[in-house]
Design a protein around this motif. Structure first.
Motif, PDB file in Angstrom:
ATOM      1  N   SER A 180      40.076  77.015  51.798  1.00  0.00           N
ATOM      2  CA  SER A 180      40.759  77.513  50.596  1.00  0.00           C
ATOM      3  C   SER A 180      41.752  76.477  50.057  1.00  0.00           C
ATOM      4  O   SER A 180      41.848  76.293  48.843  1.00  0.00           O
ATOM      5  CB  SER A 180      41.442  78.851  50.870  1.00  0.00           C
ATOM      6  N   SER A 181      42.455  75.782  50.930  1.00  0.00           N
ATOM      7  CA  SER A 181      43.392  74.742  50.476  1.00  0.00           C
ATOM      8  C   SER A 181      42.648  73.628  49.746  1.00  0.00           C
ATOM      9  O   SER A 181      43.102  73.147  48.703  1.00  0.00           O
ATOM     10  CB  SER A 181      44.140  74.140  51.664  1.00  0.00           C
ATOM     11  N   THR A 182      41.510  73.243  50.288  1.00  0.00           N
ATOM     12  CA  THR A 182      40.726  72.169  49.676  1.00  0.00           C
ATOM     13  C   THR A 182      40.209  72.592  48.309  1.00  0.00           C
ATOM     14  O   THR A 182      40.272  71.824  47.345  1.00  0.00           O
ATOM     15  CB  THR A 182      39.557  71.765  50.597  1.00  0.00           C
ATOM     16  N   MET A 183      39.707  73.816  48.198  1.00  0.00           N
ATOM     17  CA  MET A 183      39.190  74.280  46.903  1.00  0.00           C
ATOM     18  C   MET A 183      40.293  74.407  45.859  1.00  0.00           C
ATOM     19  O   MET A 183      40.075  74.131  44.690  1.00  0.00           O
ATOM     20  CB  MET A 183      38.453  75.618  47.050  1.00  0.00           C
ATOM     21  N   ARG A 184      41.495  74.803  46.285  1.00  0.00           N
ATOM     22  CA  ARG A 184      42.598  74.905  45.337  1.00  0.00           C
ATOM     23  C   ARG A 184      42.961  73.548  44.751  1.00  0.00           C
ATOM     24  O   ARG A 184      43.353  73.442  43.598  1.00  0.00           O
ATOM     25  CB  ARG A 184      43.830  75.513  46.013  1.00  0.00           C
TER      26      ARG A 184
ATOM     27  N   GLU B 175      45.389  61.587  46.287  1.00  0.00           N
ATOM     28  CA  GLU B 175      46.430  62.577  46.592  1.00  0.00           C
ATOM     29  C   GLU B 175      45.888  63.779  47.383  1.00  0.00           C
ATOM     30  O   GLU B 175      46.655  64.555  47.942  1.00  0.00           O
ATOM     31  CB  GLU B 175      47.143  63.045  45.316  1.00  0.00           C
ATOM     32  N   ASN B 176      44.566  63.944  47.453  1.00  0.00           N
ATOM     33  CA  ASN B 176      43.964  65.058  48.191  1.00  0.00           C
ATOM     34  C   ASN B 176      43.370  64.625  49.530  1.00  0.00           C
ATOM     35  O   ASN B 176      42.774  65.433  50.231  1.00  0.00           O
ATOM     36  CB  ASN B 176      42.863  65.709  47.352  1.00  0.00           C
ATOM     37  N   LYS B 177      43.526  63.348  49.888  1.00  0.00           N
ATOM     38  CA  LYS B 177      42.901  62.840  51.108  1.00  0.00           C
ATOM     39  C   LYS B 177      43.381  63.583  52.367  1.00  0.00           C
ATOM     40  O   LYS B 177      42.579  63.940  53.220  1.00  0.00           O
ATOM     41  CB  LYS B 177      43.152  61.337  51.253  1.00  0.00           C
ATOM     42  N   ALA B 178      44.664  63.825  52.487  1.00  0.00           N
ATOM     43  CA  ALA B 178      45.189  64.489  53.686  1.00  0.00           C
ATOM     44  C   ALA B 178      44.602  65.892  53.835  1.00  0.00           C
ATOM     45  O   ALA B 178      44.238  66.307  54.951  1.00  0.00           O
ATOM     46  CB  ALA B 178      46.717  64.557  53.638  1.00  0.00           C
ATOM     47  N   THR B 179      44.467  66.612  52.743  1.00  0.00           N
ATOM     48  CA  THR B 179      43.873  67.953  52.788  1.00  0.00           C
ATOM     49  C   THR B 179      42.403  67.869  53.167  1.00  0.00           C
ATOM     50  O   THR B 179      41.900  68.686  53.941  1.00  0.00           O
ATOM     51  CB  THR B 179      44.032  68.655  51.418  1.00  0.00           C
ATOM     52  N   PHE B 180      41.712  66.858  52.654  1.00  0.00           N
ATOM     53  CA  PHE B 180      40.300  66.680  52.973  1.00  0.00           C
ATOM     54  C   PHE B 180      40.112  66.327  54.452  1.00  0.00           C
ATOM     55  O   PHE B 180      39.217  66.848  55.109  1.00  0.00           O
ATOM     56  CB  PHE B 180      39.681  65.592  52.081  1.00  0.00           C
ATOM     57  N   VAL B 181      40.959  65.474  54.987  1.00  0.00           N
ATOM     58  CA  VAL B 181      40.883  65.115  56.410  1.00  0.00           C
ATOM     59  C   VAL B 181      41.187  66.338  57.270  1.00  0.00           C
ATOM     60  O   VAL B 181      40.550  66.557  58.311  1.00  0.00           O
ATOM     61  CB  VAL B 181      41.816  63.928  56.731  1.00  0.00           C
ATOM     62  N   ARG B 182      42.111  67.167  56.831  1.00  0.00           N
ATOM     63  CA  ARG B 182      42.394  68.427  57.549  1.00  0.00           C
ATOM     64  C   ARG B 182      41.155  69.318  57.556  1.00  0.00           C
ATOM     65  O   ARG B 182      40.819  69.937  58.573  1.00  0.00           O
ATOM     66  CB  ARG B 182      43.568  69.156  56.889  1.00  0.00           C
ATOM     67  N   LEU B 183      40.434  69.368  56.438  1.00  0.00           N
ATOM     68  CA  LEU B 183      39.183  70.128  56.374  1.00  0.00           C
ATOM     69  C   LEU B 183      38.164  69.553  57.337  1.00  0.00           C
ATOM     70  O   LEU B 183      37.495  70.282  58.063  1.00  0.00           O
ATOM     71  CB  LEU B 183      38.624  70.140  54.950  1.00  0.00           C
ATOM     72  N   ARG B 184      38.041  68.237  57.356  1.00  0.00           N
ATOM     73  CA  ARG B 184      37.087  67.586  58.276  1.00  0.00           C
ATOM     74  C   ARG B 184      37.362  67.988  59.716  1.00  0.00           C
ATOM     75  O   ARG B 184      36.452  68.337  60.464  1.00  0.00           O
ATOM     76  CB  ARG B 184      37.175  66.063  58.134  1.00  0.00           C
ATOM     77  N   GLU B 185      38.624  67.957  60.110  1.00  0.00           N
ATOM     78  CA  GLU B 185      38.981  68.299  61.488  1.00  0.00           C
ATOM     79  C   GLU B 185      38.720  69.778  61.776  1.00  0.00           C
ATOM     80  O   GLU B 185      38.288  70.138  62.869  1.00  0.00           O
ATOM     81  CB  GLU B 185      40.437  67.925  61.767  1.00  0.00           C
ATOM     82  N   ALA B 186      38.956  70.631  60.803  1.00  0.00           N
ATOM     83  CA  ALA B 186      38.695  72.066  60.977  1.00  0.00           C
ATOM     84  C   ALA B 186      37.195  72.324  61.101  1.00  0.00           C
ATOM     85  O   ALA B 186      36.774  73.170  61.906  1.00  0.00           O
ATOM     86  CB  ALA B 186      39.285  72.862  59.816  1.00  0.00           C
TER      87      ALA B 186
END
Length: 183
Positions: free
Chosen positions: A105-109, A68-79
């Motif tokens: 911050s989104s990933t850590m939350r 459920e956190n994969k999309a946020t993690f991929v967003r972090l990777r791209e950033a």
């Protein structure tokens, strides 16, 4: 086709860069390959990081990113890739820094566990942000991956001499021989 994570795939010198480098040929739309898009590759990445990542002593075994956190993690990777690539190329990175901080911050939350790949990647990224010798961060002249040059004289040009360095040297040799043998 079978795929396994090898030491070469962890040649960035920091977990955050290894995560960013999970996209092969990032700037070639025809040949681009996102290793995290394949089922199971993100989970196996976390296991391989415990064996091959340069920062494994800091993070040890890391748990996979929950689905459920994969999309946020991929967003972090791209950033991570966007910000550090712009910084290396000395391009304006202020907006990209804001995107990176927001992704951090989104990933850590959402991080399910302090020993998860997502939390470890955030900590690795924060370490890179305050790296004292930022000129040691480079882009591989062969594959375009991000890496930290830890050579004494800061002259490393490839993420991995055994792979990209040899390919670049072989290509130069081939071109030189081709010119010498031209009529």
């Amino acid at each position: 086709m079978s795929f396994t994570w090898t030491p070469h795939r962890f040649s960035g010198g920091a977990l955050a860069l290894d995560v960013a480098n999970s996209v092969i040929l990032r700037h070639d739309d025809a040949r681009r390959l996102d290793r995290f898009a394949a089922p199971g590759h993100l989970d196996s990445f976390s296991k391989a990081a415990a064996n091959f990542c340069a920062e494994r002593a800091l993070f040890g075994d890391v748990r996979p990113v929950p689905p459920e956190n994969k999309a946020t993690f991929v967003r972090l990777r791209e950033a991570i890739d966007g910000y550090f690539r712009a910084r290396i190329l000395a391009e304006a990175a202020d907006g990209l820094l804001a995107d990176l901080l927001d992704a951090l911050s989104s990933t850590m939350r959402l991080a399910a566990a302090p020993d998860g790949l997502d939390a470890a990647t955030v900590r690795s990224t924060l370490r890179l942000l305050v790296m004292p010798e930022e000129d040691r961060m480079k882009i591989c002249g062969n594959c375009g991956w991000l890496f930290i040059d830890r050579s004494k004289n800061k002259s490393r040009a490839w993420c991995d001499m055994a792979v990209c360095g040899n390919r670049a040297k072989a290509t130069r040799h081939y071109q030189r021989k081709k010119r010498e043998n031209a009529p």
